[in-house]
Design a protein around this motif. Structure first.
Motif: not given
Length: 655
Positions: A467-495
């Motif tokens: 959960v924390y890693e998803i939060y960090l990746r999502s808020t790295h360069r975008h707002s949380f909502i925009n960032g979380i939608t930009k995470l790819g399939n590979s990232h979601w599969a890993m998580s």
């Protein structure tokens, strides 16, 4: 006439697999384009031939053709039609036909869906699959013919399917398990083809990865279904016994888990190539080893197929030929493989390699624990037993560092990570994990034990890390909502894959530490209080099924004086084989199961009854389902449907 059609189709499939093995390789060797492109044609024809054979056997079961010896031995006219169909793979001969049918299915899937694979590479891959198919066709035809007749005399009815197998779980469990077993043949074929070609690059990892993930996904579901079936069907209330045949399916899963992580590194960073190839060879080799153990007669297990020495010798010879040949090719060609990426000790690559080492260590533990008693007995040193305490102790030791490194691994960068940057995230994860795990135990556990605290902490360590890693990746360069939608399939599969493992760890921890069982003597009308639940034995009724008779005990369950369930536990006697079976009554819940198994009736008219309280046992199977879904998400990644290589430039894309 129909059995002869099935037999002829099987022989034809064998001939076509030989041509699939030889002719495309001749084309690659000579540059003959027609021969190279014939690989796909032979693969399609072989699939059609073996499909006809498989469907024919299924139809013969459906119409109760007891002139076929295999059907007479494993079916009966009173058997429900759906169990007659599942009886196709209910014993040795039919399960081998299912094996070659699924191998042909994987082969035609590769032939038709790998449009971006170069034709020479495709020819090599399909030729290797043809070699594997040819060996198994010979095994079926020469030693395990499912179409052998009983003529001129044949029984008017069959001996019936083993009552243990007359269950929905066994309808779907073997096909799923075999899909995983056989699916690793594709990873094996890609690895051997790459070694033959002398080129193992990131493109090879890209082509191989989705097929490997698909096989791993099916095997994960198959093992989970087997565990679930053992839990509710065998009446002992457990979910894993470290049975040698269970271990035979677990070993390729461990190798496959290491392989899919190693393939990810080879695809993204161009490293671990030799190690990845060795894992690809090992995963399918362990599937073959499991086949040998189950069918050679060296194991005694509820899952094993009785077999004669001729079959065991044939499989052993084929095992040595395939594994020995592949390892020899690896020894000759592996030196030519060079990793083009560089990384430092503090990097994601290093942590992935470390977790690979833990997985292989676990694999070695299972391998030694399974084979050592057999070897010890065969060399005349007597019988020894390696059971549940050994495996549980060893896996506890290995899981602790594995889970800790898994939790923080996704926080590391590729190539190089400054450790100072991780101090704050790790402290946050540590504090949250301790708090959540202790709160969880205070709410759901009756007492604290050090093993329960350790297991729940490891599970929530992974969950909080994800959960924390998803939060960090999502808020790295975008707002949380925009960032979380930009995470790819590979990232979601890993998580999701890591989340599924964590859920399973929590389920195992709670089940192993807080399960309670009680053997009681109950007569109709009596009550017993067990774990804050009141069980009232309502009545006993006669039971008449399509091919069995028995009794069913009805229990009403009360909690806080509220009736929450009516449970029906059965004792069956199957009319043909006269085999008694226990059908447990289970009241399933998200946080606990109540489980009742009927024993025998006692001389005074009362009944022996066993009652279980199983906290969070459903999480043990929920975890693998989440992991399998994660694999499905990865397979759906659009990168694997395009010609562009996703690793043309090395970097930190899709981390």
């Amino acid at each position: 006439m129909l059995p002869e059609i099935g037999q002829f189709s099987l022989i034809l499939a064998c001939v076509l697999s030989f041509l699939q093995m030889v002719y495309p390789l001749y084309g690659v060797r000579t540059g003959h384009q027609g021969a190279i492109r014939s690989a796909k044609m032979f693969t399609v024809l072989q699939f059609v031939a073996v499909a006809i054979s498989f469907v024919t056997l299924a139809y013969l079961f459906f119409i109760n053709d007891f002139s076929v010896s295999y059907i007479a031995t494993n079916s009966n006219s009173a058997l429900p039609w759906y169990y007659r169909l599942s009886a196709v793979w209910g014993a040795h001969e039919g399960s081998l036909l299912l094996w070659v049918f699924l191998l042909a299915t994987w082969s035609i899937a590769v032939a038709l869906m790998s449009k971006n694979l170069p034709v020479e590479s495709m020819a090599r891959v399909l030729a290797v699959l043809g070699l594997l198919a040819f060996g198994f066709y010979l095994f079926v035809i020469l030693t395990s013919n499912p179409f052998e007749r009983t003529l001129p005399y044949f029984p008017i009815d069959g001996r019936d399917l083993n009552p243990l197998l007359q269950d929905f779980g066994l309808v779907i469990h073997p096909p799923m398990l075999y899909m995983g077993y056989v699916g690793f043949s594709v990873a094996f074929a890609f690895a051997v083809a790459a070694l033959l070609e002398g080129r193992l690059d990131s493109a090879w990892a890209k082509w191989s990865r989705p097929w490997t993930m698909a096989a791993w996904m099916f095997l994960t579901i198959g093992i989970a279904l087997g565990s679930w079936w053992a839990y509710y069907e065998l009446g002992w209330g457990g979910w894993w016994f470290w049975d040698p045949v269970e271990n035979a399916s677990f070993m390729p899963w461990l190798a496959g888990t290491a392989l899919i992580h190693s393939l990810a590194v080879s695809e993204k960073r161009g490293v671990f190539k030799s190690w990845t190839v060795l894992l690809a060879l090992s995963a399918f080799s362990l599937s073959l080893l499991g086949t040998f153990l189950v069918r050679s007669g060296v194991l005694v297990s509820v899952h094993a197929f009785a077999s004669d020495p001729t079959r065991g010798l044939f499989i052993l010879s084929f095992l040595i030929l395939v594994i020995g040949g592949a390892l020899l090719l690896y020894a000759v060609q592996a030196a030519k493989v060079k990793s083009r990426g560089r990384y430092e000790l503090a990097s994601r690559e290093s942590l992935l390699l470390l977790n690979n080492i833990f997985l292989i260590a676990a694999l070695i533990v299972v391998l030694l624990g399974t084979l050592l008693p057999l070897v010890h007995k065969e060399i005349g040193l007597g019988s020894i037993s390696i059971g549940e305490p050994f495996f549980n102790r060893m896996f506890t030791i290995l899981v602790v560092p594995f889970a800790l490194f898994l939790g923080i691994g996704s926080l590391f960068r590729w190539k190089r990570q400054k450790l100072g940057e991780l101090v704050k995230p790790v402290l946050i994860i540590l504090v949250l994990s301790l708090f959540v795990s202790l709160a969880f135990l205070f709410i759901f556990a009756p007492a604290l034990t050090w093993l329960a605290v350790l297991g729940s902490f490891l599970g929530f360590w992974i969950i909080v890390s994800v959960v924390y890693e998803i939060y960090l990746r999502s808020t790295h360069r975008h707002s949380f909502i925009n960032g979380i939608t930009k995470l790819g399939n590979s990232h979601w599969a890993m998580s999701l894959g890591h989340l599924g493992l964590a859920v399973m760890i929590v389920g195992i921890t709670m089940t192993q530490n807080y399960s309670i069982e009680k053997d009681v003597k109950l007569a109709v009308g009596e009550d017993i209080t067990f774990e804050r639940y009141d069980f009232h034995f309502d009545q006993i009724n006669a039971l008449n099924g399509q091919n069995y008779v028995g009794t069913v005990g009805t229990f009403s369950v009360f909690h806080d004086q509220q009736k929450i369930a009516v449970m029906n536990a059965e004792k069956r006697i199957y009319t043909v084989q006269r085999m008694p079976m226990t059908e447990a009554a289970i009241d399933a819940g998200f946080t606990r199961d109540l489980y009742i198994a009927m024993g025998e009736q006692l001389p005074d008219g009362a009944w022996a009854v066993r009652i279980y309280y199983k906290p969070f046992i459903r999480w043990i199977w929920l975890g693998p389902l989440i992991m399998a879904f994660a694999g499905f998400i990865m397979i759906c990644d659009k990168r694997y449907r395009t010609k562009k290589n996703p690793v043309d430039k090395l970097g930190e894309k899709d981390v």
